[in-house]
Design an enzyme around this catalytic site. Structure first.
Site, short mmCIF file in Angstrom:
data_model
loop_
_atom_site.label_atom_id
_atom_site.label_comp_id
_atom_site.label_asym_id
_atom_site.label_seq_id
_atom_site.Cartn_x
_atom_site.Cartn_y
_atom_site.Cartn_z
N LYS A 52 54.11 35.75 74.25
CA LYS A 52 53.00 34.80 74.29
C LYS A 52 53.52 33.53 74.96
O LYS A 52 53.40 32.40 74.44
CB LYS A 52 52.52 34.55 72.85
CG LYS A 52 51.19 33.87 72.74
CD LYS A 52 50.00 34.72 73.18
CE LYS A 52 48.74 33.89 73.19
NZ LYS A 52 47.66 34.47 73.99
N ASP A 107 53.26 47.70 62.96
CA ASP A 107 52.36 48.06 61.84
C ASP A 107 50.97 48.40 62.37
O ASP A 107 50.31 49.31 61.86
CB ASP A 107 52.24 46.90 60.84
CG ASP A 107 53.38 46.90 59.81
OD1 ASP A 107 54.48 47.36 60.15
OD2 ASP A 107 53.16 46.44 58.68
#
Ligand code: GGG
Length: 326
Positions: A167, A227
């Site tokens: 990011k 996840d």
């Protein structure tokens, strides 16, 4: 030579899935010396300390460690244990296996997660009743070490290259350093790379996971995005992981302690048993590692299933079925 293995079940379902994986390892014709060690919430309750020094020392001195799950004391247990084995990368494969009801049966990717820094480096402060802060640590050296590993990983695995998720358009200094360091190593090594913003990655991987093979991530992003990928392949019970260091490793399922089902004997042991296969491969027992993987895959395809995969089998039923196939 005997392989020295530290076994730390940890909390919750770690107490169920870790012995299952040890049973599988014990069924092989390999000489292991297992060293049982304790850590976790229950140890903190008893002694005031979640990670006893003996446990840390065993992980830091044996060939490999098999870890189950961390609960509320994750920061005091799993992070120091990764440090004990000198791990700089957490390898997290997310693969949809035939027979498992997966949201995206075409998922087959591997996250290479930076394992020492980012927002998990422990520099948190409560500055007032209103204000807490966290220092995010990113070094060129750790990012480069991860990138070196990623380059070897893609070469060994026959991949075309890897994606770098970051990011850096917002965290210009920290993720900018991470991205630049990783890309520089890859360029020097002649490995193809593609950048992807981590938020966009979360969408793209759900829409079409086949766009991705190997994804190199900062620490927190690797934890969260893997996840997310677990949700594509049948749930958290499906993702194994390997924390790799220069001389030793720590192998653990991606899932945590699952207090909602702990003690019921119904936890899916697949992720921990595949983590044990990764441990075998790390120690050079490639054929045995492959045999364990094939046995798990066979059971997932047409053997007993735990409730998370839509069945009513117990952890022991699944483990016995894996051992029967070996
Ligand atoms: N077996 C992995 C586990 O216990 N995960 C719980 C957890 O909170 N992990 C944080 C991390 O993987 O960094």
């Amino acid at each position: 030579m005997t392989d020295e293995i530290t076994v730390i079940p940890g909390d919750g379902i770690g107490q169920e899935v870790t012995p299952a994986a040890v049973d599988v390892l014990e069924s092989l014709e390999i000489e292991f010396a297992f060293h049982e060690a304790d850590a976790g919430d229950h140890v903190k309750e008893e002694t005031g300390e979640a990670l006893p020094a003996e446990t840390y020392d065993l992980a830091a001195s044996t060939d490999a460690t098999l870890f189950g799950a961390a609960g509320e004391t994750a920061a005091d247990v799993i992070l120091p244990l990764r440090e004990a084995v000198g791990s700089f990368v957490n390898v997290r494969p997310a693969k949809a296996y035939p027979g498992v009801d997966a949201l995206r049966p075409d998922t087959d990717l591997v996250f290479l997660r930076e394992n020492t820094e980012g927002v998990y480096s422990g520099h948190e402060n409560r500055l007032s009743d209103d204000l807490s802060t966290l220092t995010r640590v990113v070094t060129s050296s750790a990012s480069e070490q991860l990138a070196e590993f990623a380059c070897e990983f893609v070469a060994d695995g026959g991949y075309d290259g890897f994606h770098v998720a970051h990011k850096a358009n917002v965290m210009r200094e920290t993720d900018g350093r991470f991205r630049d360091s990783v890309l520089a190593v890859a360029e020097e090594r002649g490995v193809e790379t593609e950048e992807v913003l981590m938020d966009a990655f979360a969408t793209h991987v759900c829409l079409d996971p086949t766009q991705f093979d190997v994804v190199v991530c900062p620490n927190l992003a690797g934890d969260v995005l893997s996840d997310l990928a677990a949700g594509l392949v049948g749930g958290l019970g499906m993702l194994p992981s390997a924390n790799i260091g220069p001389e030793r490793g720590l192998f653990e399922p991606v899932h945590g302690s699952a207090p909602d089902i702990a003690g019921e004997g119904i936890a899916n042991p697949a992720a921990t048993i595949i983590s044990a296969a990764m441990l075998l491969e790390y120690l050079g027992h490639d054929d045995d590692g492959q045999a364990v993987r094939s046995a798990v895959e066979g059971v997932l395809e047409d053997g007993p299933r735990t409730p998370d995969l839509g069945g009513d089998a117990s952890t022991d039923d699944v483990t016995d079925a894996v051992i029967d196939r070996l």
